[in-house]
Every structure is written in C-alpha cells, then in structure tokens.
Design a protein around this motif. Structure first.
Motif, PDB file in Angstrom:
ATOM      1  N   GLN A 122      -7.247   2.057  -6.226  1.00 50.59           N
ATOM      2  CA  GLN A 122      -8.309   1.099  -6.524  1.00 50.59           C
ATOM      3  C   GLN A 122      -8.741   1.195  -7.986  1.00 50.59           C
ATOM      4  O   GLN A 122      -8.891   2.295  -8.536  1.00 50.59           O
ATOM      5  N   ASN A 164     -20.217  -0.126  -6.745  1.00 46.89           N
ATOM      6  CA  ASN A 164     -19.906   0.988  -5.852  1.00 46.89           C
ATOM      7  C   ASN A 164     -19.928   2.294  -6.643  1.00 46.89           C
ATOM      8  O   ASN A 164     -19.267   2.400  -7.683  1.00 46.89           O
ATOM      9  N   VAL A 175      -7.071   3.351 -12.716  1.00 39.23           N
ATOM     10  CA  VAL A 175      -6.870   3.275 -11.268  1.00 39.23           C
ATOM     11  C   VAL A 175      -7.144   4.658 -10.689  1.00 39.23           C
ATOM     12  O   VAL A 175      -6.667   5.664 -11.230  1.00 39.23           O
ATOM     13  N   GLN A 176      -7.929   4.717  -9.623  1.00 39.90           N
ATOM     14  CA  GLN A 176      -8.175   6.007  -8.978  1.00 39.90           C
ATOM     15  C   GLN A 176      -6.852   6.572  -8.490  1.00 39.90           C
ATOM     16  O   GLN A 176      -6.123   5.915  -7.741  1.00 39.90           O
ATOM     17  N   TRP A 186     -19.088   6.235  -6.885  1.00 42.24           N
ATOM     18  CA  TRP A 186     -18.251   7.292  -6.342  1.00 42.24           C
ATOM     19  C   TRP A 186     -18.451   8.558  -7.177  1.00 42.24           C
ATOM     20  O   TRP A 186     -18.422   8.504  -8.404  1.00 42.24           O
ATOM     21  N   ASN A 237      -9.516   6.927  -2.123  1.00 41.79           N
ATOM     22  CA  ASN A 237      -9.613   5.658  -2.842  1.00 41.79           C
ATOM     23  C   ASN A 237      -8.455   5.416  -3.793  1.00 41.79           C
ATOM     24  O   ASN A 237      -8.554   4.575  -4.697  1.00 41.79           O
ATOM     25  N   THR A 238      -7.356   6.124  -3.591  1.00 34.41           N
ATOM     26  CA  THR A 238      -6.172   5.965  -4.442  1.00 34.41           C
ATOM     27  C   THR A 238      -5.747   4.504  -4.541  1.00 34.41           C
ATOM     28  O   THR A 238      -5.695   3.787  -3.544  1.00 34.41           O
ATOM     29  N   ALA A 293     -11.096   1.287 -11.102  1.00 35.25           N
ATOM     30  CA  ALA A 293     -12.430   1.851 -11.261  1.00 35.25           C
ATOM     31  C   ALA A 293     -12.737   2.103 -12.732  1.00 35.25           C
ATOM     32  O   ALA A 293     -11.833   2.286 -13.555  1.00 35.25           O
ATOM     33  N   ASN A 342     -16.037  -0.599  -8.938  1.00 36.76           N
ATOM     34  CA  ASN A 342     -16.101   0.801  -8.523  1.00 36.76           C
ATOM     35  C   ASN A 342     -16.346   1.673  -9.744  1.00 36.76           C
ATOM     36  O   ASN A 342     -15.619   1.581 -10.731  1.00 36.76           O
TER      37      ASN A 342
END
Length: 202
Positions: free
Chosen positions: A25, A98, A16-17, A100, A22-23, A27, A72
């Motif tokens: 979410q 996505n 998890v970010q 990042w 983007n905390t 990924a 993500n």
C-alpha cells in the motif's frame, strides 16, 4: 518536544509499505529521530541521535503529508513512541488520513492509531500495555531462538492481533528457511518480507 507540537524528523518520503500486514500500500512515511533501543542490526542507525536532525512543527508535517496525496501515513523511527504523538495524529485524523505506527513498544504509546505494528526487541523489552494495543506483532528472526523468544509475547497481544515473522535482512537466506519451517507447522503465524529492499526502493 515533550508536548508533541514539535518533533525531530530524520526524513519524510512517499513510498510503498514494504513489510507486514499493509505490504504493497502506498504511504507517506514520517521517520522521527531518536531511539533508546539500539538494535545492532538496525538499518537506520542515523536516526538514533535526535540532535542530528531538524525539528519540525506538527503543522509542517501535516502539510507535507497532505501534499503527498497519500491516504496512509506511517510514523516510524527511530523509536517514535518516545514522543507525545497525540498532536500529530489529531491533526492527521482531522483530514481523514489513516495513521499507522511502527514501534518496538518499549515506551508508552500515545496518539490515535488505525494500525499499530509492534516489533519487540531484545535490547529493550516492550511494555505489556503496548503489546495489548498492537494490531500486528512482527518478530525479527536471525535464528531459531528468536522465534521461541517471540512466542512469549503472544499471550500479551489481543486475539485479533496478526502474527508475523520477518527474516533479518543480512541473514535472510538462513532465517527464511527457519521461518518457513515454523509457519508450515504453525499457520497462525505469517511471513513478512522487506519487499521494498527487493524492489530497491526507500
């Protein structure tokens, strides 16, 4: 590796970010090896020497990302901008993932990015062109001087760039007090916390 078709990779993992815009979410993280910045408080110093880590092809990285099921994809380091990231991001975008990026901005940014988190470091200054691409400016704070230092970068980012102050983990109690005092007087800035460390996850 200069062509970006192969990249040195320290680790890949689903998590998890934990920081910034983007905390929270989910990924898939790709941590590239190699760094020429060398922050004294870096918590992944093992990533600095690219020679200590395996080389993986873009196709390998793509397949691992797809197998994770995450939408993500975070490319971090080390300093990922040391490499040409167009081949990797082109492959990821073909599958509608996505992309990042987490970078200090000290090297030219390449690739196709949905979100760029730029965290400037005193050890090697960010490029003005990199600052102009940032969606998120995240300044790490140990003391009051770090905030005044970080303010200088605001004029180089876009008007829509989100501004974050994040306490350095080992100094988080004192740094958090400094940050909270500042953001209450400057609400255009936000607080970022390393929530993954509080949750004791990677």
């Amino acid at each position: 590796m200069k062509l970006g078709n192969q990249l040195p990779v320290m680790e890949e993992f689903l998590s998890v970010q934990g920081e910034g815009a983007n905390t929270g979410q989910v990924a898939w993280f790709i941590r590239l090896a190699g760094c020429d910045v060398g922050c004294t408080w870096c918590d992944v110093k093992d990533s600095w020497d690219a020679k200590n880590h395996p080389i993986k092809t873009v196709d390998e990285l793509l397949q691992n990302a797809l197998s994770s099921g995450a939408k993500n994809i975070v490319v971090t380091g080390g300093e990922p901008a040391l490499y040409d990231l167009f081949p990797l991001t082109n492959a990821l975008k073909k599958h509608h993932l996505n992309t990042w990026l987490e970078t200090s901005g000290s090297s030219k940014i390449t690739g196709l990015w949905d979100w760029i988190c730029l965290s400037p470091k005193k050890f090697k200054a960010p490029l003005s062109e990199a600052l102009g691409l940032a969606h998120e400016l995240k300044v790490i704070v140990l003391n009051k001087h770090d905030i005044s230092w970080g303010l200088d970068f605001v004029k180089h980012v876009s008007s829509t760039c989100q501004l974050y102050l994040q306490p350095e983990w080992d100094k988080r109690d004192k740094a958090s007090e400094i940050i909270i005092d500042f953001v209450t007087k400057n609400p255009n800035w936000r607080v970022s916390l390393q929530t993954h460390k509080y949750l004791d996850i990677q």
